[in-house]
Each structure stands twice: as structure tokens, then as C-alpha cells.
Enzyme design. Structure first.
Site, PDB file in Angstrom:
ATOM      1  N   GLU A  40      -4.210   2.917   6.656  1.00 23.69           N
ATOM      2  CA  GLU A  40      -4.230   2.685   5.215  1.00 23.69           C
ATOM      3  C   GLU A  40      -4.970   3.817   4.523  1.00 23.69           C
ATOM      4  O   GLU A  40      -4.621   4.234   3.428  1.00 23.69           O
ATOM      5  CB  GLU A  40      -4.898   1.347   4.887  1.00 23.69           C
ATOM      6  CG  GLU A  40      -4.925   1.037   3.404  1.00 23.69           C
ATOM      7  CD  GLU A  40      -5.355  -0.388   3.107  1.00 23.69           C
ATOM      8  OE1 GLU A  40      -6.001  -0.588   2.064  1.00 23.69           O
ATOM      9  OE2 GLU A  40      -5.053  -1.291   3.901  1.00 23.69           O
ATOM     10  N   SER A  67     -10.874  -0.083   3.756  1.00 23.49           N
ATOM     11  CA  SER A  67     -10.027  -0.617   4.826  1.00 23.49           C
ATOM     12  C   SER A  67      -9.291   0.518   5.528  1.00 23.49           C
ATOM     13  O   SER A  67      -8.587   1.300   4.896  1.00 23.49           O
ATOM     14  CB  SER A  67      -9.024  -1.612   4.260  1.00 23.49           C
ATOM     15  OG  SER A  67      -9.678  -2.732   3.726  1.00 23.49           O
ATOM     16  N   ARG A 112       0.814  -1.224   0.000  1.00 21.40           N
ATOM     17  CA  ARG A 112       0.000   0.000   0.000  1.00 21.40           C
ATOM     18  C   ARG A 112       0.845   1.271   0.000  1.00 21.40           C
ATOM     19  O   ARG A 112       0.505   2.279   0.626  1.00 21.40           O
ATOM     20  CB  ARG A 112      -0.974   0.011   1.196  1.00 21.40           C
ATOM     21  CG  ARG A 112      -1.922  -1.159   1.241  1.00 21.40           C
ATOM     22  CD  ARG A 112      -2.858  -1.207   0.041  1.00 21.40           C
ATOM     23  NE  ARG A 112      -3.710  -2.373   0.085  1.00 21.40           N
ATOM     24  CZ  ARG A 112      -3.457  -3.525  -0.530  1.00 21.40           C
ATOM     25  NH1 ARG A 112      -2.359  -3.654  -1.272  1.00 21.40           N
ATOM     26  NH2 ARG A 112      -4.280  -4.538  -0.433  1.00 21.40           N
TER      27      ARG A 112
END
Length: 309
Positions: free
Chosen positions: A302, A232, A183
Site C-alpha cells: 500500500e 499501513s 487504494r
């Protein structure tokens, strides 16, 4: 002939807009453009008419103001104080998808939705991009964040991407230059991804479609899709799942103001109706604190958090 750039209101534009064709809006509300439906305004919002328009706009800006690209706003908290500088919103001119059947290369604009890319690849018998059906965002966003779902991520398939820098310079960057990790990428701050190429492989459209349906069903069954959420919230720590850590710390259903930890999937935060971005971010920080206190694991955000508190 396309009209010159329209500037709403009477606030003086940060640059000379003569000859530009896009729309430049001062004090532009961003809450309606992000999934959480909260947050402040952008000092300026620019919606370019095409690539040449974007390059010229940023060339004139010449790095004098911060630049941030905005896709679907699905993985983002816009803080209540708003976003300084210029937010770039790519529209339909940047949402095309073109596929070379022989090479299985999928080229698409930075504003193309993940589901559109996956569906177009399926229709042409190109496999390997099904996971994009499960990424709620645009190509620009998940190229920057190495978006992934269901066992694959962008770094597995990206060939290269075209970007416009905050001073208007145009570059084509091979995937190796992005130094992908989980990520995360090394894409320069303020760079706007306008196009990307992905490498697929030959496949059966029916098999590809069935896999995409499985992904869609899995998301429907496990995630609070029909809510004001941001996807998320925390990265999965090595060898662990963030939602399990959040659940074990007793945070399922936890609230702060109008924000709530989802009871369906504890790695999702929700705006139950009137949450401020401070509520949402504050709840996330409280979840992080409780998880660390319970398990000793420091969760990492995130979701991208941008703007002034």
C-alpha cells in the site's frame, strides 16, 4: 511585486526560470519531508508560489523530466538513490478549505491536511467527511490513492478534482474518470492534484466532533503514531486483514537493519533510528515472503515506493 524564482546553488536549472516565483532546489534532501525520515534526494524540488506559478513551471518543463507530487510523505518510501526529475511540494497557497453551507460541498486545495478538511466541515455542520480525520496525508495524496479509514474512502465523497499535468495543461476531472478501486486510481502519472471538491451532508457539529474524537482515539490506541513510520504497509486482501496475516506468519517485531515490524500494529513498519530505505523496503519484502510461505496470500504494497534503489 513577488520575487523571481530562487534557485539554490550553482547547478543549471532544467528550464528558464525568469518570471517564476517559487523556489527551485537542486539535490534536495527528501528524508526530512517524509515520515520514515529516510531516503535520498530529489534531482529538483519545486515549491510553487501559486497555481499560475505551478502551471507555468510545468508548461516550460513540457514533460521533459519525470514529475512527482509530494504531500506529507506519510505513505511513502523514498529509496536511497533519490528521486529523478522534479518533485513538486505544495505549500500554504494550496491548503485552503472553503465550504458551501447550503450544498454541503467542501472545496479544498491539494495541500490541505485531512484533519483540517474534517475539522472545517465539522465547524460548518457538514457530515460525511469525518473519516479524513484518520488519514495522515493531504488532499492531493488521498485523492490519488483513494485514501480511506474507518469504513469510508475518498471515492465515496469526491465530486471532482483539478489537476495540472506534467506539461502544464490544466484539467478538471470528475470522480468517474478516476476509475477508483481499493487504494488506487487512474489519475495519470505525474499529474498534480491542486484542488478537490467533496460532497457532504447536513449534520450536528457536536455529533460530527464526537465521531472524529472516536477516530482519533482509535488511531492512538491501535497505531504507532509517535514513531518514524509510513502508515499501513500492505493492502488488506479481499476478506482478510493484512495485520492478521503478518502476525500469523510470526513477523511481529521482526527487524532488518534499523527497520522493524511494529509490535503494536503489525501492518506498520518502523524506522527505529538509523534505518535506510533499503532496510525498510527489504523488511517489507521479507514480510511478504513469510506471509506467502505461511498462508499462500500474496500481499500487495500500500505504501508508495519511489526513486532509485
Amino acid at each position: 511585486m513577488a520575487p523571481d524564482c530562487s534557485v539554490e546553488g550553482t547547478i543549471e536549472a532544467p528550464i528558464d526560470t525568469d518570471g517564476l516565483k517559487g523556489k527551485l532546489t537542486p539535490d534536495a534532501p527528501l528524508a526530512k519531508l517524509v515520515w520514515f525520515k529516510s531516503g535520498g534526494k530529489a534531482d529538483w524540488l519545486f515549491e510553487p508560489e501559486d497555481l499560475a506559478d505551478l502551471k507555468e513551471f510545468l508548461r516550460r518543463l513540457d514533460g521533459d523530466l519525470p514529475v512527482m507530487a509530494l504531500g506529507l510523505g506519510s505513505n511513502m518510501i523514498v529509496r536511497d538513490g533519490g528521486v529523478p526529475g522534479v518533485v513538486i511540494k505544495l505549500g500554504k497557497p494550496f491548503a485552503d478549505v472553503a465550504i458551501d453551507d447550503e450544498s454541503c460541498v467542501v472545496a479544498c486545495g491539494g495541500g490541505a491536511h485531512g484533519i483540517l478538511v474534517a475539522s472545517a466541515a465539522r465547524d460548518c455542520g457538514v457530515a460525511g467527511l469525518e473519516f479524513m480525520r484518520g488519514i495522515p496525508g493531504t488532499v492531493g495524496g488521498f485523492v490519488r490513492m483513494n485514501g480511506g479509514a474507518y469504513g469510508r474512502e475518498v471515492s465515496d465523497v469526491l465530486i471532482d478534482c483539478e489537476v495540472v499535468m506534467p506539461d502544464g495543461r490544466f484539467h478538471t476531472l470528475p470522480a468517474s474518470d478516476l476509475q477508483y478501486s481499493y487504494r488506487h486510481s487512474a489519475l495519470p502519472e505525474g499529474a498534480v492534484v491542486v484542488r478537490a471538491r467533496f460532497k457532504g451532508e447536513p449534520g450536528d457539529p457536536e455529533v460530527i466532533g464526537a465521531k472524529m474524537d472516536e477516530i482519533a482515539e482509535a488511531r492512538e490506541n491501535s497505531q504507532p503514531l509517535r514513531t518514524k513510520t509510513g502508515g499501513s504497509t500492505f493492502k488488506n486482501p479481499p476478506g482478510k486483514k493484512a495485520w492478521e496475516l503478518v502476525d500469523a506468519a510470526g513477523c511481529r517485531g521482526l527487524t532488518m537493519g534499523g527497520a522493524q515490524v511494529s509490535e503494536k500494529h503489525t501492518n506498520f513498519l518502523l524506522n527505529t533510528g538509523d534505518a535506510t530505505s533499503a532496510d525498510i523496503e527489504g523488511l517489507g519484502e521479507e514480510v511478504k515472503r513469510r506471509v506467502y510461505e505461511h498462508s499462500g496470500v500474496e500481499l500487495e504494497w500500500e505504501i508508495q515506493r519511489v526513486g532509485r534503489p
